[in-house]
Design a protein around this motif. Structure first.
Motif, PDB file in Angstrom:
ATOM      1  N   ALA A 106     -18.100  -4.277   2.812  1.00 34.88           N
ATOM      2  CA  ALA A 106     -17.485  -5.420   2.155  1.00 34.88           C
ATOM      3  C   ALA A 106     -16.407  -4.933   1.211  1.00 34.88           C
ATOM      4  N   ILE A 107     -15.290  -5.640   1.182  1.00 36.81           N
ATOM      5  CA  ILE A 107     -14.238  -5.363   0.219  1.00 36.81           C
ATOM      6  C   ILE A 107     -14.224  -6.551  -0.732  1.00 36.81           C
ATOM      7  N   VAL A 108     -14.503  -6.285  -2.006  1.00 32.26           N
ATOM      8  CA  VAL A 108     -14.593  -7.363  -2.986  1.00 32.26           C
ATOM      9  C   VAL A 108     -13.449  -7.251  -3.968  1.00 32.26           C
ATOM     10  N   GLY A 109     -12.938  -8.362  -4.387  1.00 27.98           N
ATOM     11  CA  GLY A 109     -11.912  -8.334  -5.416  1.00 27.98           C
ATOM     12  C   GLY A 109     -11.416  -9.736  -5.675  1.00 27.98           C
ATOM     13  N   GLU A 110     -10.712  -9.895  -6.792  1.00 22.27           N
ATOM     14  CA  GLU A 110     -10.170 -11.196  -7.120  1.00 22.27           C
ATOM     15  C   GLU A 110      -8.891 -11.427  -6.324  1.00 22.27           C
ATOM     16  N   SER A 111      -8.324 -12.628  -6.433  1.00 21.76           N
ATOM     17  CA  SER A 111      -7.097 -12.873  -5.697  1.00 21.76           C
ATOM     18  C   SER A 111      -6.004 -11.966  -6.241  1.00 21.76           C
ATOM     19  N   GLY A 112      -5.159 -11.449  -5.360  1.00 16.57           N
ATOM     20  CA  GLY A 112      -4.093 -10.552  -5.781  1.00 16.57           C
ATOM     21  C   GLY A 112      -4.539  -9.121  -5.928  1.00 16.57           C
ATOM     22  N   SER A 113      -5.763  -8.794  -5.492  1.00 13.60           N
ATOM     23  CA  SER A 113      -6.197  -7.412  -5.639  1.00 13.60           C
ATOM     24  C   SER A 113      -5.845  -6.588  -4.405  1.00 13.60           C
ATOM     25  N   GLY A 114      -5.157  -7.190  -3.440  1.00 13.83           N
ATOM     26  CA  GLY A 114      -4.641  -6.433  -2.301  1.00 13.83           C
ATOM     27  C   GLY A 114      -5.636  -6.215  -1.190  1.00 13.83           C
ATOM     28  N   LYS A 115      -6.742  -6.957  -1.201  1.00  8.90           N
ATOM     29  CA  LYS A 115      -7.745  -6.684  -0.179  1.00  8.90           C
ATOM     30  C   LYS A 115      -7.299  -7.119   1.208  1.00  8.90           C
ATOM     31  N   SER A 116      -6.665  -8.286   1.332  1.00 12.84           N
ATOM     32  CA  SER A 116      -6.193  -8.706   2.656  1.00 12.84           C
ATOM     33  C   SER A 116      -5.001  -7.876   3.104  1.00 12.84           C
ATOM     34  N   VAL A 117      -4.096  -7.590   2.170  1.00 18.92           N
ATOM     35  CA  VAL A 117      -2.849  -6.901   2.511  1.00 18.92           C
ATOM     36  C   VAL A 117      -3.128  -5.535   3.124  1.00 18.92           C
ATOM     37  N   ALA A 118      -4.131  -4.828   2.616  1.00 25.45           N
ATOM     38  CA  ALA A 118      -4.447  -3.500   3.142  1.00 25.45           C
ATOM     39  C   ALA A 118      -4.767  -3.580   4.632  1.00 25.45           C
ATOM     40  N   PHE A 119      -5.524  -4.606   5.023  1.00 27.39           N
ATOM     41  CA  PHE A 119      -5.908  -4.703   6.430  1.00 27.39           C
ATOM     42  C   PHE A 119      -4.782  -5.264   7.292  1.00 27.39           C
ATOM     43  N   LEU A 120      -3.992  -6.146   6.720  1.00 26.06           N
ATOM     44  CA  LEU A 120      -2.826  -6.627   7.464  1.00 26.06           C
ATOM     45  C   LEU A 120      -1.879  -5.467   7.743  1.00 26.06           C
ATOM     46  N   ALA A 121      -1.791  -4.531   6.787  1.00 26.60           N
ATOM     47  CA  ALA A 121      -0.940  -3.357   6.991  1.00 26.60           C
ATOM     48  C   ALA A 121      -1.447  -2.512   8.155  1.00 26.60           C
ATOM     49  N   MET A 122      -2.763  -2.341   8.238  1.00 29.89           N
ATOM     50  CA  MET A 122      -3.319  -1.559   9.350  1.00 29.89           C
ATOM     51  C   MET A 122      -3.047  -2.231  10.682  1.00 29.89           C
ATOM     52  N   MET A 123      -3.059  -3.561  10.693  1.00 35.05           N
ATOM     53  CA  MET A 123      -2.832  -4.278  11.941  1.00 35.05           C
ATOM     54  C   MET A 123      -1.350  -4.472  12.233  1.00 35.05           C
ATOM     55  N   GLY A 124      -0.501  -4.075  11.280  1.00 30.82           N
ATOM     56  CA  GLY A 124       0.928  -4.220  11.495  1.00 30.82           C
ATOM     57  C   GLY A 124       1.386  -5.662  11.444  1.00 30.82           C
ATOM     58  N   LEU A 125       0.743  -6.475  10.631  1.00 28.08           N
ATOM     59  CA  LEU A 125       1.080  -7.894  10.581  1.00 28.08           C
ATOM     60  C   LEU A 125       1.873  -8.268   9.332  1.00 28.08           C
ATOM     61  N   LEU A 126       2.353  -7.265   8.594  1.00 19.83           N
ATOM     62  CA  LEU A 126       3.087  -7.583   7.376  1.00 19.83           C
ATOM     63  C   LEU A 126       4.570  -7.803   7.689  1.00 19.83           C
ATOM     64  N   PRO A 127       5.242  -8.635   6.898  1.00 16.63           N
ATOM     65  CA  PRO A 127       6.662  -8.877   7.130  1.00 16.63           C
ATOM     66  C   PRO A 127       7.504  -7.638   6.809  1.00 16.63           C
ATOM     67  N   TRP A 128       8.796  -7.680   7.172  1.00 16.45           N
ATOM     68  CA  TRP A 128       9.647  -6.502   7.020  1.00 16.45           C
ATOM     69  C   TRP A 128       9.874  -6.123   5.562  1.00 16.45           C
ATOM     70  N   THR A 129       9.581  -7.027   4.616  1.00 17.20           N
ATOM     71  CA  THR A 129       9.777  -6.693   3.200  1.00 17.20           C
ATOM     72  C   THR A 129       8.765  -5.670   2.709  1.00 17.20           C
ATOM     73  N   ALA A 130       7.733  -5.428   3.502  1.00 21.07           N
ATOM     74  CA  ALA A 130       6.690  -4.510   3.061  1.00 21.07           C
ATOM     75  C   ALA A 130       6.999  -3.080   3.489  1.00 21.07           C
ATOM     76  N   THR A 131       6.795  -2.151   2.574  1.00 19.09           N
ATOM     77  CA  THR A 131       6.916  -0.735   2.896  1.00 19.09           C
ATOM     78  C   THR A 131       5.519  -0.137   2.865  1.00 19.09           C
ATOM     79  N   ILE A 132       5.105   0.442   3.981  1.00 16.69           N
ATOM     80  CA  ILE A 132       3.749   0.969   4.069  1.00 16.69           C
ATOM     81  C   ILE A 132       3.812   2.493   4.086  1.00 16.69           C
TER      82      ILE A 132
END
Lengths: 325, 317
Positions: free
Chosen positions: A37-63
């Protein structure tokens, strides 16, 4: 070899007011059959980390990362075409809002068969049979007729089941459930969590549960990692985390649960999560921490060893003498 | 026991679903036969799943809608179209989503003053401003926040503004419609503490609508459990959490995840989902999902029994 290996993953978003670091030094190792489980409040980056692994982030993101491998594939160097072969098949995700994640213009049957056609290349008959089987597996009654229903004709709980059926359609090796029950009622939530757990036991896939609900974590997960403002501040086995948290943030979060309250007043965490412009120089939690010293405000804390739950803190709590030795 | 500030009698609300040109109109029975009393300084929690009539109840009590049947008495005055203006100041509401309930084009001060401009037009502007600034301190903001816009605040601070706005008219009853469910855990506890403080200082009565049982357990004095528009169990908090008489309450409590990994409890699995409020089953509305249902439950509707711990079930425990 582990299924997923992520070392020092960072995601920066280019915004009009400068760059914003949403995920900062994220590490994760997953083996088949793990429930994390990944726990955190909103804005703690928990979803973004996994979206980055799946390559689903927009071009504004630098990984950026030191390592990011999934099932033998290096996710940093993979071509988009190769990535599409993995995403949705071996690595799939259940999104938070079932009502907005499904396409309202197509029947749920079409949407579930789409994955089967593209990834597995099944013929029409086999696709239909598999879709019915999946619907029965996730507990949708009258599966045959429900396949031709549109998302708006079904309730939120049913739509979430469709999302789950879609995610497990190709028997993934890793399933990421991003707040799978937040939009649902408690009795439906209980059904969905049971379903995820039993599917995990059946198929032996790795399950990642992204949530902010401590109750859900306590009942479902084996390993828990706590995120704060983009950083992982602690990772422990679930019973140990709830009984002996090592990071002050985890401790404060647990103390703020209404069900643990002993008085009419709840212990609170003062202040708010730091934003783009007020990120502290030292420890990110230091402005809100009850035991912070001058050192915390100036120097970023080291990441501790496994014996103290990798706590990112200068003064980890609940540490026994032999642990600190 | 003090005099109740809000007494509701058999409140019922229905909505008509237009059937279109050829179809027949259908009636959604959103709320049926809700009766309760609320004393000053007490918190009455209303719990249930979506579609159980919680928010309809909030809309009726705050006089946003008029009930089709039943009545309620606020602070000694029966509510109705004639007394609406006078009673507006007695009951106020705080909504769930602080990002949607504040006008982004109004400054924080204007938001707080607007209820006064409408309900107390004779009040001088200087007095309004003074009260708004006082209110900011009362709800834990700073007076200099007066000139800021809502987007400059965090979610928790916005919910403080929403609470402040509701308190500007010095109401006796505050309806809280899921006030903390849109907030993060660490912010949620701050708002709950604020509500507890305000209740102690101002003697407010809260009608606390929530689906989160752990929050209800913390803040409520009495609890109403609703199912498909009907109260199915009414009890003091301690009794309810100690011993549930209605099977639905039992299932609801067992389904709530507890933040304690060492606890392995027996979970009651409910089959099926809520029936649509358009065609509520005959007999007990919970019968199709109930594991104790017998023939009688499907034909005869159980009424709430009497006593302090009331349940609407043929076979209560």
């Amino acid at each position: 070899m582990s299924l997923l290996e992520v070392r020092n993953l960072s995601v920066d978003f280019a915004t009009t007011s400068g760059s914003f670091r949403a995920v900062d030094g994220f590490d994760l190792t997953l083996n088949p059959g793990d429930i994390t489980a990944i726990v955190g409040e909103s804005g703690s980056g928990k979803s973004v980390a996994f979206l980055a692994m799946m390559g689903l982030l927009p071009w504004t993101a630098t990984i950026t990362s030191d390592a990011m491998t999934f099932d033998g594939h290096d996710l940093r160097a993979i071509s988009p075409r190769e990535r599409r072969k993995i995403v949705g098949k071996d690595m799939s995700m259940i999104f938070q809002e079932p009502m907005t994640s499904l396409n309202p213009c197509y029947t749920v049957g079409f949407q579930i068969k789409e994955a089967l056609r593209i990834h597995l290349g099944m013929d029409r008959k086999a696709r239909h049979a598999r879709a019915v089987e999946l619907f029965e597996q996730v507990g949708i009654p009258a599966a045959e007729t429900r396949l031709s229903a549109f998302p708006h004709q079904m309730s939120g709980g049913m739509n979430q089941r469709v999302m789950i059926a879609m995610a497990i359609a190709c028997k993934p090796k890793m399933l990421i459930a991003d707040e799978p029950t937040t939009a649902l009622d408690v009795t439906i939530q209980a059904q969905i969590l049971e379903l995820l757990k039993s599917l995990q036991e059946e198929t032996g896939m790795a399950l990642v549960l992204i949530t902010h609900d401590m109750g859900v974590v306590a009942e479902t997960a084996q390993q828990v990692s706590v995120q704060y403002a983009g950083q992982k501040c602690e990772q422990q086995e679930v019973t140990a985390l709830f009984s002996r948290p090592h990071h002050p943030y985890t401790a404060a979060l647990l103390a703020a649960l209404p069900e643990r309250a002993t008085t009419k007043h709840l212990p609170t965490i003062p202040g708010v999560v730091p934003g783009q412009f007020d990120r502290p120089k030292g420890c990110l939690f230091s402005p809100r921490c009850s035991i912070a010293t001058d050192l915390c405000g100036t120097t970023p804390p080291p990441v501790g060893g496994p014996e103290i739950g990798f706590a990112r803190c200068h003064f980890p709590i609940n540490v026994t003498a032999e642990q600190s030795a | 026991m003090s005099e109740p500030v809000l007494v509701a009698e058999n409140l019922t609300q229905e909505y008509v679903l237009k059937g279109g040109l050829f179809g027949q109109d259908r009636i959604v029975r959103a709320l049926t036969g809700a009766s309760f009393a609320l004393e000053p300084g007490k918190t009455l929690a209303v719990v249930g799943e979506s579609g159980c009539g919680k928010s309809t109840l909030a809309r009726v009590i705050t006089m946003i809608e008029e009930p089709v049947a039943g009545s309620f008495v606020l602070d000694g005055t029966p509510a109705g179209p004639d007394t609406l203006a006078a009673l507006r100041t007695t009951v106020q509401i705080v909504f769930q989503d602080p990002f949607g309930s504040l006008n982004p084009r109004q400054r924080c001060g204007q938001i707080l003053e607007e209820p006064l401009i409408i309900n107390a037009p004779e009040m001088p502007a200087a007095e309004r401003t003074r009260r708004a600034r006082e209110m900011l301190t009362l709800v834990g903001l700073r007076p200099e926040h007066y000139d800021r816009y809502p987007h400059m605040f965090s979610g928790g601070q916005r919910q403080r503004i929403a609470v402040g706005r509701a308190l500007m008219l010095e109401p006796k009853v505050l309806v809280l419609d899921e006030p903390v469910s849109a907030l993060d855990l660490s912010i949620q506890s701050q708002i709950l503490n604020l509500l507890v403080d305000l209740q102690e200082r101002l003697g407010l009565a809260y009608l606390f609508i929530s689906h989160d049982l752990s929050v209800v357990k913390h803040i409520a004095d009495d609890v109403i459990v609703m199912y498909l528009g009907r109260p199915v169990e009414i009890a003091p908090k301690a009794d309810l959490f100690d011993h549930q008489r209605h099977p639905y309450t039992k299932a609801l409590l067992s389904a709530t995840p507890m933040a304690d990994p060492t606890l392995r409890k027996q979970r009651i699995k409910l089959v099926g989902e809520l029936p649509s409020p358009v065609n509520i089953p005959d007999g007990c509305p919970f019968a199709p999902r109930c594991w104790k249902a017998e023939a009688r439950c499907r034909t005869e509707r159980p009424e709430l029994d009497q006593g302090t711990h009331r349940a609407a079930c043929h076979f209560p425990e």
